[in-house]
Every structure is written in C-alpha cells, then in structure tokens.
Scaffold this active site. Structure first.
Site, PDB file in Angstrom:
ATOM      1  N   CYS A  63       0.865  -1.180   0.000  1.00  0.00           N
ATOM      2  CA  CYS A  63       0.000   0.000   0.000  1.00  0.00           C
ATOM      3  C   CYS A  63       0.902   1.232   0.000  1.00  0.00           C
ATOM      4  O   CYS A  63       1.985   1.196  -0.573  1.00  0.00           O
ATOM      5  CB  CYS A  63      -0.966  -0.027   1.180  1.00  0.00           C
ATOM      6  N   ALA A  64       0.490   2.295   0.641  1.00  0.00           N
ATOM      7  CA  ALA A  64       1.314   3.502   0.690  1.00  0.00           C
ATOM      8  C   ALA A  64       2.356   3.424   1.815  1.00  0.00           C
ATOM      9  O   ALA A  64       3.511   3.779   1.619  1.00  0.00           O
ATOM     10  CB  ALA A  64       0.446   4.747   0.859  1.00  0.00           C
TER      11      ALA A  64
END
Length: 102
Positions: free
Chosen positions: A68-69
């Site tokens: 993800c981030a």
C-alpha cells in the site's frame, strides 16, 4: 516481538524469496492511488474489497506480496489473506517494495 509485528508481520519479510516462488504483487490502495502510479503488473484490489474477492485470489494459486502507501493497509490485507489459507506477506509501502524489487 512488537505489537506492530504481531499484528502485521515482520517488516523484514523476504520479498526475493516470494518473487522466486512466483508471487503476485497485490496493490491494496484506493483506485486513485493506483492510477497515480503503481508497481508494474500489480494486481489491484483495494483493501475494502479484499474480503469479497478472496476466492479470486485463491484461484490464482500463488503466494501474494501485498503493498500500500505505508504498509498499514497491506499488513491488514496480508493478515486477512493468511487467515483464508493464502500464503501472503506484507510488502510494506510502495516505495520500500519498489527498492526491494530492483
């Protein structure tokens, strides 16, 4: 073992080992985040949809590296995948994972 490691897995997972096993790279970020840039050939399933798409991932019959981030959502995603019998690790944030894939 720290609380975050207990919840989301160790941050030192062997990404190279999973790549050698033919792992799928799974992007669990939002659609707009994915469209803003992603790892080449990554499968995109936002973490909010993952529970409804477990069978789709099971049919691929491959290990999974989720990202993800920052590593928080991918930690949740990898835990969910593991609890459904899928061999999965948390690849962490996109920047970190990209460096490991080079």
């Amino acid at each position: 073992m720290g609380l975050l490691n207990a919840l989301f897995g160790k941050s030192t997972n062997n990404v190279a080992e999973y790549i050698e096993k033919g792992a799928i790279i799974l992007d669990v970020r939002t659609k707009s985040e994915y469209e803003g840039g992603h790892i080449k050939n990554a499968l995109h399933i936002p973490v909010q949809e993952l529970g409804n798409r477990i069978d789709e991932i099971k049919k691929l019959n491959k290990p999974v590296i989720a990202y993800c981030a920052s590593g928080m959502r991918s930690g949740s995603a990898s835990s969910m995948l593991k609890s459904n019998g899928i061999d999965a690790i948390n690849g962490g944030g996109i920047s970190s994972l990209q460096r490991k894939l080079v």
